[in-house]
Scaffold this active site. Structure first.
Site, PDB file in Angstrom:
ATOM      1  N   ARG A   1      -9.877   0.655   8.234  1.00 59.75           N
ATOM      2  CA  ARG A   1      -9.478  -0.711   8.559  1.00 59.75           C
ATOM      3  C   ARG A   1     -10.580  -1.463   9.291  1.00 59.75           C
ATOM      4  O   ARG A   1     -10.398  -2.637   9.632  1.00 59.75           O
ATOM      5  CB  ARG A   1      -8.235  -0.678   9.452  1.00 59.75           C
ATOM      6  CG  ARG A   1      -6.914  -0.916   8.732  1.00 59.75           C
ATOM      7  CD  ARG A   1      -5.811  -0.704   9.754  1.00 59.75           C
ATOM      8  NE  ARG A   1      -4.595  -1.413   9.506  1.00 59.75           N
ATOM      9  CZ  ARG A   1      -3.517  -0.884   8.932  1.00 59.75           C
ATOM     10  NH1 ARG A   1      -3.537   0.328   8.455  1.00 59.75           N
ATOM     11  NH2 ARG A   1      -2.424  -1.595   8.828  1.00 59.75           N
TER      12      ARG A   1
ATOM     13  N   LYS B   1       0.829  -1.216   0.000  1.00 59.62           N
ATOM     14  CA  LYS B   1       0.000   0.000   0.000  1.00 59.62           C
ATOM     15  C   LYS B   1       0.861   1.263   0.000  1.00 59.62           C
ATOM     16  O   LYS B   1       0.615   2.188  -0.760  1.00 59.62           O
ATOM     17  CB  LYS B   1      -0.925   0.018   1.239  1.00 59.62           C
ATOM     18  CG  LYS B   1      -1.836  -1.193   1.361  1.00 59.62           C
ATOM     19  CD  LYS B   1      -2.741  -1.100   2.580  1.00 59.62           C
ATOM     20  CE  LYS B   1      -2.005  -1.091   3.909  1.00 59.62           C
ATOM     21  NZ  LYS B   1      -1.245  -2.337   4.196  1.00 59.62           N
TER      22      LYS B   1
ATOM     23  N   ARG C   1      11.515  -5.261   5.197  1.00 58.51           N
ATOM     24  CA  ARG C   1      11.181  -3.837   4.991  1.00 58.51           C
ATOM     25  C   ARG C   1      12.095  -2.904   5.780  1.00 58.51           C
ATOM     26  O   ARG C   1      12.304  -3.069   6.965  1.00 58.51           O
ATOM     27  CB  ARG C   1       9.726  -3.575   5.393  1.00 58.51           C
ATOM     28  CG  ARG C   1       9.377  -2.089   5.364  1.00 58.51           C
ATOM     29  CD  ARG C   1       7.900  -1.830   5.289  1.00 58.51           C
ATOM     30  NE  ARG C   1       7.174  -2.270   6.468  1.00 58.51           N
ATOM     31  CZ  ARG C   1       5.837  -2.238   6.567  1.00 58.51           C
ATOM     32  NH1 ARG C   1       5.116  -1.830   5.549  1.00 58.51           N
ATOM     33  NH2 ARG C   1       5.256  -2.635   7.670  1.00 58.51           N
TER      34      ARG C   1
ATOM     35  N   ARG D   1      10.996  -0.912  11.256  1.00 59.77           N
ATOM     36  CA  ARG D   1       9.934  -0.551  12.181  1.00 59.77           C
ATOM     37  C   ARG D   1       9.884  -1.508  13.373  1.00 59.77           C
ATOM     38  O   ARG D   1      10.049  -2.705  13.211  1.00 59.77           O
ATOM     39  CB  ARG D   1       8.589  -0.548  11.454  1.00 59.77           C
ATOM     40  CG  ARG D   1       8.312   0.776  10.762  1.00 59.77           C
ATOM     41  CD  ARG D   1       7.144   0.708   9.847  1.00 59.77           C
ATOM     42  NE  ARG D   1       5.975   0.033  10.427  1.00 59.77           N
ATOM     43  CZ  ARG D   1       4.832  -0.130   9.781  1.00 59.77           C
ATOM     44  NH1 ARG D   1       4.701   0.332   8.549  1.00 59.77           N
ATOM     45  NH2 ARG D   1       3.827  -0.739  10.337  1.00 59.77           N
TER      46      ARG D   1
ATOM     47  N   ARG E   1      -0.719  -8.820  13.226  1.00 59.91           N
ATOM     48  CA  ARG E   1      -1.311  -7.832  12.312  1.00 59.91           C
ATOM     49  C   ARG E   1      -2.022  -8.522  11.151  1.00 59.91           C
ATOM     50  O   ARG E   1      -3.047  -8.060  10.676  1.00 59.91           O
ATOM     51  CB  ARG E   1      -0.239  -6.870  11.810  1.00 59.91           C
ATOM     52  CG  ARG E   1       0.005  -5.729  12.819  1.00 59.91           C
ATOM     53  CD  ARG E   1       1.421  -5.202  12.783  1.00 59.91           C
ATOM     54  NE  ARG E   1       1.834  -4.692  11.512  1.00 59.91           N
ATOM     55  CZ  ARG E   1       3.075  -4.759  11.029  1.00 59.91           C
ATOM     56  NH1 ARG E   1       4.025  -5.323  11.736  1.00 59.91           N
ATOM     57  NH2 ARG E   1       3.354  -4.250   9.854  1.00 59.91           N
TER      58      ARG E   1
HETATM   59  P1  ADP Z   1       1.299  -1.732   7.579  1.00 60.67           P
HETATM   60  O1  ADP Z   1       2.059  -0.855   6.629  1.00 60.67           O
HETATM   61  O2  ADP Z   1       2.141  -2.846   8.097  1.00 60.67           O
HETATM   62  O3  ADP Z   1      -0.020  -2.156   7.025  1.00 60.67           O
HETATM   63  P2  ADP Z   1       0.521   0.627   9.082  1.00 60.67           P
HETATM   64  O4  ADP Z   1       1.710   1.522   9.046  1.00 60.67           O
HETATM   65  O5  ADP Z   1      -0.579   0.938   8.160  1.00 60.67           O
HETATM   66  O6  ADP Z   1       1.016  -0.866   8.896  1.00 60.67           O
HETATM   67  O7  ADP Z   1      -0.060   0.576  10.557  1.00 60.67           O
HETATM   68  C1  ADP Z   1       0.776   0.322  11.673  1.00 60.67           C
HETATM   69  C2  ADP Z   1      -0.096   0.238  12.930  1.00 60.67           C
HETATM   70  O8  ADP Z   1      -0.772   1.484  13.122  1.00 60.67           O
HETATM   71  C3  ADP Z   1      -1.205  -0.812  12.889  1.00 60.67           C
HETATM   72  O9  ADP Z   1      -0.744  -2.077  13.294  1.00 60.67           O
HETATM   73  C4  ADP Z   1      -2.194  -0.222  13.883  1.00 60.67           C
HETATM   74  O10 ADP Z   1      -1.799  -0.426  15.229  1.00 60.67           O
HETATM   75  C5  ADP Z   1      -2.082   1.280  13.609  1.00 60.67           C
HETATM   76  N1  ADP Z   1      -3.054   1.705  12.574  1.00 60.67           N
HETATM   77  C6  ADP Z   1      -2.751   2.200  11.340  1.00 60.67           C
HETATM   78  N2  ADP Z   1      -3.867   2.507  10.664  1.00 60.67           N
HETATM   79  C7  ADP Z   1      -4.913   2.200  11.476  1.00 60.67           C
HETATM   80  C8  ADP Z   1      -6.330   2.268  11.358  1.00 60.67           C
HETATM   81  N3  ADP Z   1      -6.917   2.715  10.218  1.00 60.67           N
HETATM   82  N4  ADP Z   1      -7.095   1.862  12.403  1.00 60.67           N
HETATM   83  C9  ADP Z   1      -6.515   1.432  13.540  1.00 60.67           C
HETATM   84  N5  ADP Z   1      -5.201   1.321  13.713  1.00 60.67           N
HETATM   85  C10 ADP Z   1      -4.387   1.698  12.700  1.00 60.67           C
HETATM   86  P1  ADP Z   2       2.217  -1.851   3.188  1.00 57.23           P
HETATM   87  O1  ADP Z   2       2.196  -0.341   3.174  1.00 57.23           O
HETATM   88  O2  ADP Z   2       1.018  -2.447   2.527  1.00 57.23           O
HETATM   89  O3  ADP Z   2       2.450  -2.412   4.557  1.00 57.23           O
HETATM   90  P2  ADP Z   2       4.813  -1.561   1.855  1.00 57.23           P
HETATM   91  O4  ADP Z   2       4.552  -0.700   0.671  1.00 57.23           O
HETATM   92  O5  ADP Z   2       5.447  -0.934   3.040  1.00 57.23           O
HETATM   93  O6  ADP Z   2       3.441  -2.322   2.294  1.00 57.23           O
HETATM   94  O7  ADP Z   2       5.675  -2.801   1.358  1.00 57.23           O
HETATM   95  C1  ADP Z   2       6.142  -3.795   2.267  1.00 57.23           C
HETATM   96  C2  ADP Z   2       7.532  -4.267   1.826  1.00 57.23           C
HETATM   97  O8  ADP Z   2       7.426  -4.969   0.593  1.00 57.23           O
HETATM   98  C3  ADP Z   2       8.530  -3.140   1.587  1.00 57.23           C
HETATM   99  O9  ADP Z   2       9.798  -3.576   1.987  1.00 57.23           O
HETATM  100  C4  ADP Z   2       8.485  -2.930   0.068  1.00 57.23           C
HETATM  101  O10 ADP Z   2       9.725  -2.456  -0.432  1.00 57.23           O
HETATM  102  C5  ADP Z   2       8.191  -4.332  -0.439  1.00 57.23           C
HETATM  103  N1  ADP Z   2       7.332  -4.363  -1.646  1.00 57.23           N
HETATM  104  C6  ADP Z   2       6.270  -3.572  -1.916  1.00 57.23           C
HETATM  105  N2  ADP Z   2       5.702  -3.919  -3.094  1.00 57.23           N
HETATM  106  C7  ADP Z   2       6.425  -4.968  -3.573  1.00 57.23           C
HETATM  107  C8  ADP Z   2       6.348  -5.781  -4.771  1.00 57.23           C
HETATM  108  N3  ADP Z   2       5.378  -5.600  -5.681  1.00 57.23           N
HETATM  109  N4  ADP Z   2       7.264  -6.761  -4.905  1.00 57.23           N
HETATM  110  C9  ADP Z   2       8.231  -6.965  -3.976  1.00 57.23           C
HETATM  111  N5  ADP Z   2       8.362  -6.235  -2.841  1.00 57.23           N
HETATM  112  C10 ADP Z   2       7.475  -5.249  -2.639  1.00 57.23           C
END
Ligand code: ADP
Ligand code: ADP
Ligand code: ZN
Length: 218
Positions: free
Chosen positions: A89, A14, A128, A161, A172
């Protein structure tokens, strides 16, 4: 004017895709996770409240999350639309977003459902690395930086992170399956859900997204 949601499990891509979209549309990317992390590093009251949940890999309660996002999208740069990353979410958050947008004469135009299997999510989260200065996202194997530990874009230091440890990752993913994946049905019924194959190169995923979004731009 276009409001787009990126839906997908932790590690689905994302953030990576949201950044690319934000550049070409161009629209601000609003990431609830980034907003929480900014509050954490500034040690705000909201940050302190959120930390407990984030450390456990659980969702921050809806009231806190909705209020924070509502404040953000009321800012002037969000007037022409937003790319939402990681919000909503829960169904309650989705309903709140519908109301917020309706008040502004807007609606959710598309929900990009980035589909990635659990094994691949774990592989991505494990590798990541994120820039502490500009937020650019890297992967140790799939998209490494040029100089180890240093951001290509801004020279900032990369970090892993705190919530990207194995236990929290699994938590998660489960939370996603239980509380967030019902949003697929929610948006399917509204006719705005678009499935995207997330298990391709970032460029191929971006191309699929562009094809889905282009028709919405008038
Ligand atoms: P990821 O990239 O791994 O999907 P995020 O950076 O989006 O993780 O979120 C990290 C943490 O922040 C989540 O595990 C949750 O604790 C909190 N969080 C983020 N977005 C939301 C949301 N829309 N509702 C509730 N908690 C959230
Ligand atoms: P999210 O925001 O959904 O948690 P991220 O964009 O942070 O996901 O991506 C999670 C990890 O996967 C990062 O290390 C990123 O560089 C890698 N990644 C993202 N998209 C791809 C892809 N299409 N193929 C391989 N690795 C990817
Ligand atoms: Zn950087």
């Amino acid at each position: 004017m276009v409001d787009i949601i990126l839906l997908g499990g932790p590690g689905a891509g994302k953030g990576t895709q949201g950044e690319l979209m934000a550049e070409w549309l161009p629209l601000p990317r609003v990431s609830s996770g980034d907003l929480f992390r900014a509050n954490l590093s500034q040690e705000t009251e909201l940050g302190k409240q959120a930390k407990v949940y984030m450390d456990r890999g659980e969702l921050v309660p809806d009231e806190i999350t909705i209020g924070m996002v509502a404040d953000r999208i009321s800012e002037p740069d969000c007037a022409n639309g937003v790319v939402f990353d990681g919000f909503p979410r829960t169904v309650a958050q989705a309903e709140a977003l519908d109301d917020l947008l309706a008040d502004m004469g807007r609606q959710v135009n598309a929900v990009l459902n980035i589909e990635v299997s659990e094994d691949v999510l774990l592989e991505r989260l494990a590798g990541r690395w994120t820039c502490s200065q500009c937020g650019e996202i890297y992967h140790r194997l799939f998209s490494p930086e040029k100089v180890e530990g240093v951001c290509d874009k801004c020279g900032g230091a990369l970090y892993q992170r705190e919530d990207d440890n194995r236990e929290t990752q699994l938590r998660r993913i489960r939370v996603y399956q239980e509380q967030t994946s019902p949003l697929q049905d929610y948006y399917q019924e509204k006719g705005v859900l678009v499935d995207i194959d997330g298990e391709q190169s970032p460029e191929a995923v971006a191309a699929e997204i562009r094809e889905a979004v282009q028709p919405l731009l008038v």
